[in-house]
Scaffold this motif. Structure first.
Motif, PDB file in Angstrom:
ATOM      1  N   VAL A 155       0.838  -1.200   0.000  1.00 28.20           N
ATOM      2  CA  VAL A 155       0.000   0.000   0.000  1.00 28.20           C
ATOM      3  C   VAL A 155       0.871   1.248   0.000  1.00 28.20           C
ATOM      4  O   VAL A 155       0.674   2.178  -0.809  1.00 28.20           O
ATOM      5  CB  VAL A 155      -0.944  -0.004   1.216  1.00 28.20           C
ATOM      6  CG1 VAL A 155      -1.728   1.299   1.287  1.00 28.20           C
ATOM      7  CG2 VAL A 155      -1.891  -1.195   1.151  1.00 28.20           C
ATOM      8  N   VAL A 156       1.846   1.301   0.890  1.00 28.19           N
ATOM      9  CA  VAL A 156       2.734   2.454   0.960  1.00 28.19           C
ATOM     10  C   VAL A 156       3.573   2.565  -0.300  1.00 28.19           C
ATOM     11  O   VAL A 156       3.774   3.662  -0.844  1.00 28.19           O
ATOM     12  CB  VAL A 156       3.626   2.354   2.212  1.00 28.19           C
ATOM     13  CG1 VAL A 156       4.658   3.478   2.231  1.00 28.19           C
ATOM     14  CG2 VAL A 156       2.784   2.405   3.473  1.00 28.19           C
ATOM     15  N   ASN A 157       4.062   1.440  -0.805  1.00 25.45           N
ATOM     16  CA  ASN A 157       4.865   1.479  -2.039  1.00 25.45           C
ATOM     17  C   ASN A 157       4.045   1.986  -3.215  1.00 25.45           C
ATOM     18  O   ASN A 157       4.553   2.739  -4.059  1.00 25.45           O
ATOM     19  CB  ASN A 157       5.415   0.082  -2.341  1.00 25.45           C
ATOM     20  CG  ASN A 157       6.446  -0.357  -1.317  1.00 25.45           C
ATOM     21  OD1 ASN A 157       7.135   0.480  -0.714  1.00 25.45           O
ATOM     22  ND2 ASN A 157       6.571  -1.657  -1.115  1.00 25.45           N
ATOM     23  N   ALA A 158       2.784   1.579  -3.289  1.00 18.06           N
ATOM     24  CA  ALA A 158       1.933   2.038  -4.388  1.00 18.06           C
ATOM     25  C   ALA A 158       1.668   3.540  -4.276  1.00 18.06           C
ATOM     26  O   ALA A 158       1.677   4.261  -5.278  1.00 18.06           O
ATOM     27  CB  ALA A 158       0.623   1.260  -4.393  1.00 18.06           C
ATOM     28  N   LEU A 159       1.451   4.027  -3.059  1.00 14.61           N
ATOM     29  CA  LEU A 159       1.218   5.453  -2.880  1.00 14.61           C
ATOM     30  C   LEU A 159       2.475   6.269  -3.170  1.00 14.61           C
ATOM     31  O   LEU A 159       2.412   7.366  -3.750  1.00 14.61           O
ATOM     32  CB  LEU A 159       0.730   5.733  -1.454  1.00 14.61           C
ATOM     33  CG  LEU A 159      -0.681   5.225  -1.116  1.00 14.61           C
ATOM     34  CD1 LEU A 159      -0.984   5.455   0.350  1.00 14.61           C
ATOM     35  CD2 LEU A 159      -1.730   5.909  -1.977  1.00 14.61           C
ATOM     36  N   GLN A 160       3.628   5.734  -2.791  1.00 17.12           N
ATOM     37  CA  GLN A 160       4.876   6.449  -3.041  1.00 17.12           C
ATOM     38  C   GLN A 160       5.198   6.529  -4.523  1.00 17.12           C
ATOM     39  O   GLN A 160       5.952   7.413  -4.950  1.00 17.12           O
ATOM     40  CB  GLN A 160       6.031   5.769  -2.291  1.00 17.12           C
ATOM     41  CG  GLN A 160       5.979   5.965  -0.786  1.00 17.12           C
ATOM     42  CD  GLN A 160       7.053   5.189  -0.059  1.00 17.12           C
ATOM     43  OE1 GLN A 160       7.656   4.270  -0.618  1.00 17.12           O
ATOM     44  NE2 GLN A 160       7.310   5.555   1.193  1.00 17.12           N
TER      45      GLN A 160
END
Length: 304
Positions: A154-159
């Motif tokens: 989730v964080v990687n996709a948002l970043q």
């Protein structure tokens, strides 16, 4: 056979003969007997603990479990607890209110779709709403800890998005705590809403359309008022446990996102009974007061 009782007549002459059914008396006694287990349960596991909690909040704060506590009627415990943990109280109610609003915004369209649009998929969608209850509350919250971790997908996709900073953090933030509260208590919002919307007479909405009301106007003036009992029940069932929750803050937050439930839990574990009890009593009183005002302001006094 019916028992006969002689009652003097209205003129003092021949007495009237009235029939009394013994079954009526037996049914009355049966009702009280059926109430007995619930009454005993409430006395033992609600009233007695409540009295004990209030009594503990008035102990002398200089005592301890090792030396014992003295009942001194120390009302100052409440003022001391409020001055020390007042900011945590405000934060807890703010998080609970935010999560309740988020649950309402997410739960109303879902409940509306299940009640009026799902058709033969209704039961399957209801099972999907209830399914999280078959998993431990703790495990559900731990799963969010994995989803919001710094190396999660989730964080990687948002970043990867251009407007999101590379050092984005979701875990150990107020947003993570509110997200956990919203997820865990969303079914408590959806089910009462579904119960109200399922009884909605769609002909009333159609009548509003025949009177040239726009879809939004019909929704605001017809659907929402008829669903108000479900809205009130859902918000109460969401806000009350969310205000006292401490698992989400413990697992998804940081020391600056602590809720009042965390402090009460830590104080009880440290055997600081007067302060912990005072905080518990104040939390209950504050919630009851807020609920009473909210229910009366919402125009559903019969729910009180």
């Amino acid at each position: 056979m019916s028992a006969l009782s002689h009652v003097p007549g209205p003129t003092g002459g021949t007495p009237d003969v009235q029939a009394t059914d013994p079954g009526t008396e037996r049914r009355g006694i049966t009702g009280y007997l059926l109430m007995l287990p619930g009454t005993v349960w409430l006395l033992l596991f609600f009233l007695v603990p409540l009295v004990t909690l209030v009594s503990s909040s008035l102990y002398d704060p200089s005592g301890s479990l090792a030396t014992g506590y003295s009942m001194t009627g120390h009302v100052q415990n409440y003022a001391d607890a409020l001055s020390e943990y007042g900011s945590t109280f405000v934060r807890s109610f703010l998080y609970a209110l935010t999560a309740t609003i988020a649950c309402l915004l997410l739960g109303f369209p879902l409940a509306y779709a299940i009640a009026l649009k799902a058709g033969r998929w209704r039961n399957l969608m209801l099972v999907a709403v209830i399914a999280p209850f078959f998993t431990s509350f703790l495990l559900r919250t731990l799963s969010w800890k994995l989803l919001l971790g710094d190396d999660s997908w989730v964080v990687n996709a948002l970043q990867a998005l251009p407007l999101v900073p590379d050092d984005l953090r979701l875990l150990a933030t107020p947003a993570a705590v509110i997200t956990g509260l919203t997820y865990n208590f969303l079914p408590f919002m959806v089910l009462p809403l579904y119960a109200s919307l399922e009884r909605l007479d769609v002909r009333l909405v159609e009548a509003a359309a025949d009177l040239y009301a726009s879809p939004f106007t019909a929704f605001r003036l017809v659907t929402v008022p008829l669903a108000m009992p479900g809205i009130v029940a859902g918000t109460l069932l969401t806000f009350i446990p969310a205000a006292g929750d401490f698992i989400n803050s413990e697992l998804l937050g940081n020391p600056r996102t602590r809720m009042i439930g965390n402090d009460i839990n830590d104080l009880f574990q440290a055997s600081v009974l007067p302060t912990a009890s005072a905080l518990s009593v104040m939390l209950m009183v504050a919630i009851v007061a807020l609920v009473a005002v909210y229910v009366r302001r919402s125009g559903t006094d019969e729910l009180v």
